[in-house]
Design a protein around this motif. Structure first.
Motif, mmCIF file in Angstrom:
data_model
loop_
_atom_site.group_PDB
_atom_site.id
_atom_site.type_symbol
_atom_site.label_atom_id
_atom_site.label_comp_id
_atom_site.label_asym_id
_atom_site.label_seq_id
_atom_site.Cartn_x
_atom_site.Cartn_y
_atom_site.Cartn_z
ATOM 1 N N VAL A 17 5.044 9.143 -2.087
ATOM 2 C CA VAL A 17 5.360 9.742 -0.792
ATOM 3 C C VAL A 17 5.955 8.673 0.120
ATOM 4 O O VAL A 17 7.021 8.847 0.696
ATOM 5 C CB VAL A 17 4.108 10.350 -0.137
ATOM 6 N N ALA A 18 5.243 7.567 0.251
ATOM 7 C CA ALA A 18 5.700 6.468 1.099
ATOM 8 C C ALA A 18 4.919 5.222 0.733
ATOM 9 O O ALA A 18 3.785 5.309 0.252
ATOM 10 C CB ALA A 18 5.509 6.789 2.576
ATOM 11 N N ALA A 19 5.533 4.066 0.962
ATOM 12 C CA ALA A 19 4.874 2.798 0.699
ATOM 13 C C ALA A 19 5.235 1.808 1.789
ATOM 14 O O ALA A 19 6.275 1.949 2.460
ATOM 15 C CB ALA A 19 5.273 2.249 -0.670
ATOM 16 N N ILE A 20 4.371 0.806 1.953
ATOM 17 C CA ILE A 20 4.583 -0.191 2.994
ATOM 18 C C ILE A 20 4.091 -1.532 2.489
ATOM 19 O O ILE A 20 3.027 -1.633 1.872
ATOM 20 C CB ILE A 20 3.858 0.225 4.302
ATOM 21 N N THR A 21 4.884 -2.586 2.739
ATOM 22 C CA THR A 21 4.484 -3.930 2.335
ATOM 23 C C THR A 21 3.547 -4.538 3.380
ATOM 24 O O THR A 21 3.375 -3.986 4.466
ATOM 25 C CB THR A 21 5.714 -4.829 2.172
ATOM 26 N N SER A 22 2.986 -5.684 3.053
ATOM 27 C CA SER A 22 2.115 -6.363 4.012
ATOM 28 C C SER A 22 2.885 -6.778 5.259
ATOM 29 O O SER A 22 2.298 -6.907 6.342
ATOM 30 C CB SER A 22 1.461 -7.585 3.364
ATOM 31 N N GLY A 23 4.186 -6.945 5.133
ATOM 32 C CA GLY A 23 5.018 -7.319 6.270
ATOM 33 C C GLY A 23 5.559 -6.157 7.068
ATOM 34 O O GLY A 23 6.218 -6.352 8.091
ATOM 35 N N GLY A 24 5.272 -4.933 6.601
ATOM 36 C CA GLY A 24 5.674 -3.756 7.351
ATOM 37 C C GLY A 24 6.944 -3.071 6.891
ATOM 38 O O GLY A 24 7.377 -2.090 7.511
ATOM 39 N N MET A 36 0.863 -1.179 0.000
ATOM 40 C CA MET A 36 0.000 0.000 0.000
ATOM 41 C C MET A 36 0.902 1.231 0.000
ATOM 42 O O MET A 36 2.031 1.188 0.499
ATOM 43 C CB MET A 36 -0.912 0.024 1.230
ATOM 44 N N GLY A 37 0.383 2.312 -0.534
ATOM 45 C CA GLY A 37 1.228 3.502 -0.581
ATOM 46 C C GLY A 37 0.443 4.783 -0.654
ATOM 47 O O GLY A 37 -0.754 4.789 -0.954
ATOM 48 N N TRP A 38 1.140 5.854 -0.360
ATOM 49 C CA TRP A 38 0.611 7.203 -0.517
ATOM 50 C C TRP A 38 1.395 7.907 -1.623
ATOM 51 O O TRP A 38 2.624 7.827 -1.680
ATOM 52 C CB TRP A 38 0.760 8.004 0.780
ATOM 53 N N TYR A 39 0.669 8.588 -2.472
ATOM 54 C CA TYR A 39 1.243 9.372 -3.548
ATOM 55 C C TYR A 39 0.663 10.776 -3.466
ATOM 56 O O TYR A 39 -0.385 10.990 -2.855
ATOM 57 C CB TYR A 39 0.897 8.755 -4.907
ATOM 58 N N ARG A 40 1.328 11.728 -4.102
ATOM 59 C CA ARG A 40 0.780 13.079 -4.146
ATOM 60 C C ARG A 40 1.000 13.673 -5.520
ATOM 61 O O ARG A 40 1.931 13.301 -6.241
ATOM 62 C CB ARG A 40 1.388 13.958 -3.063
ATOM 63 N N GLN A 41 0.117 14.610 -5.848
ATOM 64 C CA GLN A 41 0.124 15.164 -7.196
ATOM 65 C C GLN A 41 -0.380 16.595 -7.184
ATOM 66 O O GLN A 41 -1.393 16.898 -6.551
ATOM 67 C CB GLN A 41 -0.744 14.314 -8.124
ATOM 68 N N SER A 42 0.337 17.449 -7.906
ATOM 69 C CA SER A 42 -0.107 18.816 -8.152
ATOM 70 C C SER A 42 -0.655 18.893 -9.568
ATOM 71 O O SER A 42 -0.280 18.088 -10.423
ATOM 72 C CB SER A 42 1.063 19.796 -7.997
ATOM 73 N N PRO A 43 -1.518 19.859 -9.839
ATOM 74 C CA PRO A 43 -2.078 19.996 -11.197
ATOM 75 C C PRO A 43 -0.985 20.110 -12.255
ATOM 76 O O PRO A 43 -0.039 20.888 -12.101
ATOM 77 C CB PRO A 43 -2.896 21.280 -11.103
ATOM 78 N N GLY A 44 -1.091 19.304 -13.284
ATOM 79 C CA GLY A 44 -0.134 19.352 -14.379
ATOM 80 C C GLY A 44 1.160 18.618 -14.139
ATOM 81 O O GLY A 44 2.047 18.626 -14.999
#
Length: 120
Positions: free
Chosen positions: A48-55, A34-42
């Motif tokens: 941003v960060a990601a994590i596996t099922s095992g941590g 699972m992960g977090w991403y970020r985006q600005s227009p254009g």
């Protein structure tokens, strides 16, 4: 069908903190990374960060030491604790997850995004 719903975004002053949550629902057998991403227009959507099922975790260089990603597998929920926020962190933040459904199909899903705005 798998749905991801983010919450916790908002307006905060520089130096402040926010905690984002992403809840998964649907016919899910298991959730992988699972992960977090970020985006600005254009602009492109950046990790941003990601994590596996095992941590195991990985962070983008700009957020190392300030943001912490975590997950609660029992609740199928992903979190992002953001401390020391800067105006440059202003973006729409998206949750992403890889999963296997109860029927055995594999896929990925994106949330709808949550706005984070950091004022100077």
């Amino acid at each position: 069908q798998v749905q991801l719903v983010e919450s916790g975004g908002g307006l905060v002053q520089a130096g402040g903190s926010l905690r984002l949550s992403c809840a998964a629902s649907g016919s899910i057998s298991s959730i992988n990374a699972m992960g977090w991403y970020r985006q600005s227009p254009g602009k492109q959507r950046d990790l941003v960060a990601a994590i596996t099922s095992g941590g195991n975790t990985v962070y983008g260089d700009s957020v190392k030491g300030r943001f912490t990603i975590s997950r609660d597998n029992a609740k199928m929920t992903l979190y992002l604790q953001m401390n020391g926020l800067k105006p440059g962190d202003t973006d729409v933040y998206y949750c992403n997850a890889g999963f296997r459904t109860s029927s055995g199909a594999r896929g990925t899903s994106w949330g709808q995004g949550t706005q984070v705005t950091v004022s100077s």
